[in-house]
Scaffold this motif. Structure first.
Motif, PDB file in Angstrom:
ATOM      1  N   VAL A 111      -7.130  11.470  -7.783  1.00 56.78           N
ATOM      2  CA  VAL A 111      -8.137  12.093  -7.486  1.00 56.78           C
ATOM      3  C   VAL A 111      -8.525  12.157  -8.844  1.00 56.78           C
ATOM      4  O   VAL A 111      -9.984  11.886  -8.991  1.00 56.78           O
ATOM      5  CB  VAL A 111      -7.677  13.730  -7.280  1.00 56.78           C
ATOM      6  CG1 VAL A 111      -8.516  14.818  -8.094  1.00 56.78           C
ATOM      7  CG2 VAL A 111      -6.462  13.659  -6.328  1.00 56.78           C
ATOM      8  N   LEU A 112      -8.734  11.777 -10.126  1.00 56.46           N
ATOM      9  CA  LEU A 112      -9.069  12.169 -11.719  1.00 56.46           C
ATOM     10  C   LEU A 112     -10.404  10.484 -11.644  1.00 56.46           C
ATOM     11  O   LEU A 112     -11.573  11.045 -11.930  1.00 56.46           O
ATOM     12  CB  LEU A 112      -8.421  12.018 -12.555  1.00 56.46           C
ATOM     13  CG  LEU A 112      -7.749  13.222 -12.990  1.00 56.46           C
ATOM     14  CD1 LEU A 112      -6.619  13.144 -14.262  1.00 56.46           C
ATOM     15  CD2 LEU A 112      -8.352  14.237 -13.269  1.00 56.46           C
ATOM     16  N   THR A 113      -9.473   9.268 -10.533  1.00 54.69           N
ATOM     17  CA  THR A 113     -10.745   8.610 -10.854  1.00 54.69           C
ATOM     18  C   THR A 113     -11.333   8.991  -9.977  1.00 54.69           C
ATOM     19  O   THR A 113     -12.981   8.464 -10.823  1.00 54.69           O
ATOM     20  CB  THR A 113      -9.109   6.972 -10.439  1.00 54.69           C
ATOM     21  OG1 THR A 113      -8.121   7.125 -11.804  1.00 54.69           O
ATOM     22  CG2 THR A 113     -10.070   5.892 -10.640  1.00 54.69           C
ATOM     23  N   PHE A 120       0.976  -1.330  -0.317  1.00 51.38           N
ATOM     24  CA  PHE A 120      -0.285  -0.032   0.177  1.00 51.38           C
ATOM     25  C   PHE A 120       0.332   1.639   0.333  1.00 51.38           C
ATOM     26  O   PHE A 120       1.527   1.619   0.626  1.00 51.38           O
ATOM     27  CB  PHE A 120      -1.612   0.072   1.202  1.00 51.38           C
ATOM     28  CG  PHE A 120      -1.727   1.014   1.602  1.00 51.38           C
ATOM     29  CD1 PHE A 120      -3.239   1.196   0.377  1.00 51.38           C
ATOM     30  CD2 PHE A 120      -1.237   2.899   2.302  1.00 51.38           C
ATOM     31  CE1 PHE A 120      -3.889   2.520   0.520  1.00 51.38           C
ATOM     32  CE2 PHE A 120      -2.452   3.378   1.904  1.00 51.38           C
ATOM     33  CZ  PHE A 120      -3.314   4.003   1.430  1.00 51.38           C
ATOM     34  N   ASP A 121       0.752   1.796  -1.088  1.00 55.07           N
ATOM     35  CA  ASP A 121       1.570   3.063  -1.375  1.00 55.07           C
ATOM     36  C   ASP A 121       0.481   4.534  -0.736  1.00 55.07           C
ATOM     37  O   ASP A 121      -0.057   4.526  -1.133  1.00 55.07           O
ATOM     38  CB  ASP A 121       1.824   3.033  -2.419  1.00 55.07           C
ATOM     39  CG  ASP A 121       2.595   5.412  -2.816  1.00 55.07           C
ATOM     40  OD1 ASP A 121       3.254   5.519  -1.453  1.00 55.07           O
ATOM     41  OD2 ASP A 121       3.253   5.240  -3.908  1.00 55.07           O
ATOM     42  N   GLY A 122       0.139   5.117   0.279  1.00 52.89           N
ATOM     43  CA  GLY A 122      -0.223   5.840   0.799  1.00 52.89           C
ATOM     44  C   GLY A 122      -0.119   7.299  -0.226  1.00 52.89           C
ATOM     45  O   GLY A 122      -1.321   8.325   0.566  1.00 52.89           O
ATOM     46  N   THR A 123       0.609   7.758  -1.020  1.00 52.86           N
ATOM     47  CA  THR A 123       0.766   9.124  -1.240  1.00 52.86           C
ATOM     48  C   THR A 123      -0.639   8.672  -2.865  1.00 52.86           C
ATOM     49  O   THR A 123      -1.450   7.996  -2.813  1.00 52.86           O
ATOM     50  CB  THR A 123       2.207   9.224  -2.268  1.00 52.86           C
ATOM     51  OG1 THR A 123       1.730   7.912  -3.015  1.00 52.86           O
ATOM     52  CG2 THR A 123       2.295   8.938  -1.237  1.00 52.86           C
ATOM     53  N   ILE A 124      -1.279  10.277  -2.650  1.00 56.27           N
ATOM     54  CA  ILE A 124      -2.144  11.014  -3.719  1.00 56.27           C
ATOM     55  C   ILE A 124      -2.225  11.261  -4.725  1.00 56.27           C
ATOM     56  O   ILE A 124      -0.737  12.669  -4.706  1.00 56.27           O
ATOM     57  CB  ILE A 124      -3.643  11.553  -2.819  1.00 56.27           C
ATOM     58  CG1 ILE A 124      -3.875  10.717  -1.619  1.00 56.27           C
ATOM     59  CG2 ILE A 124      -4.301  11.997  -3.915  1.00 56.27           C
ATOM     60  CD1 ILE A 124      -5.110  11.549  -0.893  1.00 56.27           C
ATOM     61  N   ASN A 125      -2.017  10.888  -5.917  1.00 53.91           N
ATOM     62  CA  ASN A 125      -1.654  11.208  -7.048  1.00 53.91           C
ATOM     63  C   ASN A 125      -2.045  12.221  -8.229  1.00 53.91           C
ATOM     64  O   ASN A 125      -4.142  11.738  -7.409  1.00 53.91           O
ATOM     65  CB  ASN A 125      -0.858  11.616  -8.069  1.00 53.91           C
ATOM     66  CG  ASN A 125      -0.922   9.094  -8.831  1.00 53.91           C
ATOM     67  OD1 ASN A 125      -2.540   9.572  -8.635  1.00 53.91           O
ATOM     68  ND2 ASN A 125      -0.190   8.435  -8.407  1.00 53.91           N
ATOM     69  N   LEU A 126      -2.548  12.520  -9.107  1.00 56.98           N
ATOM     70  CA  LEU A 126      -3.617  12.971 -10.655  1.00 56.98           C
ATOM     71  C   LEU A 126      -4.139  12.277 -10.196  1.00 56.98           C
ATOM     72  O   LEU A 126      -5.613  12.523 -10.643  1.00 56.98           O
ATOM     73  CB  LEU A 126      -3.142  14.329 -11.081  1.00 56.98           C
ATOM     74  CG  LEU A 126      -3.686  14.915 -12.300  1.00 56.98           C
ATOM     75  CD1 LEU A 126      -4.700  15.627 -11.414  1.00 56.98           C
ATOM     76  CD2 LEU A 126      -3.210  15.646 -13.348  1.00 56.98           C
ATOM     77  N   GLY A 127      -3.598  11.009 -11.080  1.00 58.60           N
ATOM     78  CA  GLY A 127      -4.802  10.030 -11.117  1.00 58.60           C
ATOM     79  C   GLY A 127      -5.646   9.619 -10.854  1.00 58.60           C
ATOM     80  O   GLY A 127      -6.871   9.679 -10.836  1.00 58.60           O
TER      81      GLY A 127
END
Length: 98
Positions: free
Chosen positions: A26-28, A17-24
């Motif tokens: 958010v878009l999803t 599990f990678d806890g980072t939030i990226n643009l992908g």
């Protein structure tokens, strides 16, 4: 295979599990929310149209029942008139001719 190799391979196969939030991400999430909203709004539109159709059919049934009652009343009047005419014809046919 040794135990260390098996342990190493099992660790590679594990999902991490990678806890980072990226643009992908958010878009999803935004796309899923938008899609859910669109499905909900479309179902409301379909339901409203269906309600209108049901009301039209119910009104049509009420009008047909009224027309049927009127036809039944007209048929009763016609039957009574026919009976009266039959009685009058019988009476006239039994009268002595002059």
């Amino acid at each position: 295979m040794s135990e260390s190799e098996q342990l190493e391979r099992s660790e590679i196969r594990r999902l991490k599990f990678d806890g980072t939030i990226n643009l992908g991400h958010v878009l999803t999430a935004g796309s899923m929310l938008l899609g859910g909203f669109l499905v909900w709004s479309q179902s409301m539109v379909v339901q409203a149209k269906q309600d209108v159709r049901i009301n039209v059919v119910e009104q049509s049934v009420i009008e047909q029942r009224a027309a049927l009652r009127q036809l039944a009343d007209t048929q009763q009047i016609a039957m009574r008139t026919s009976d009266r005419l039959s009685t009058a014809i019988e009476y006239l046919s039994q009268r002595p001719k002059q």
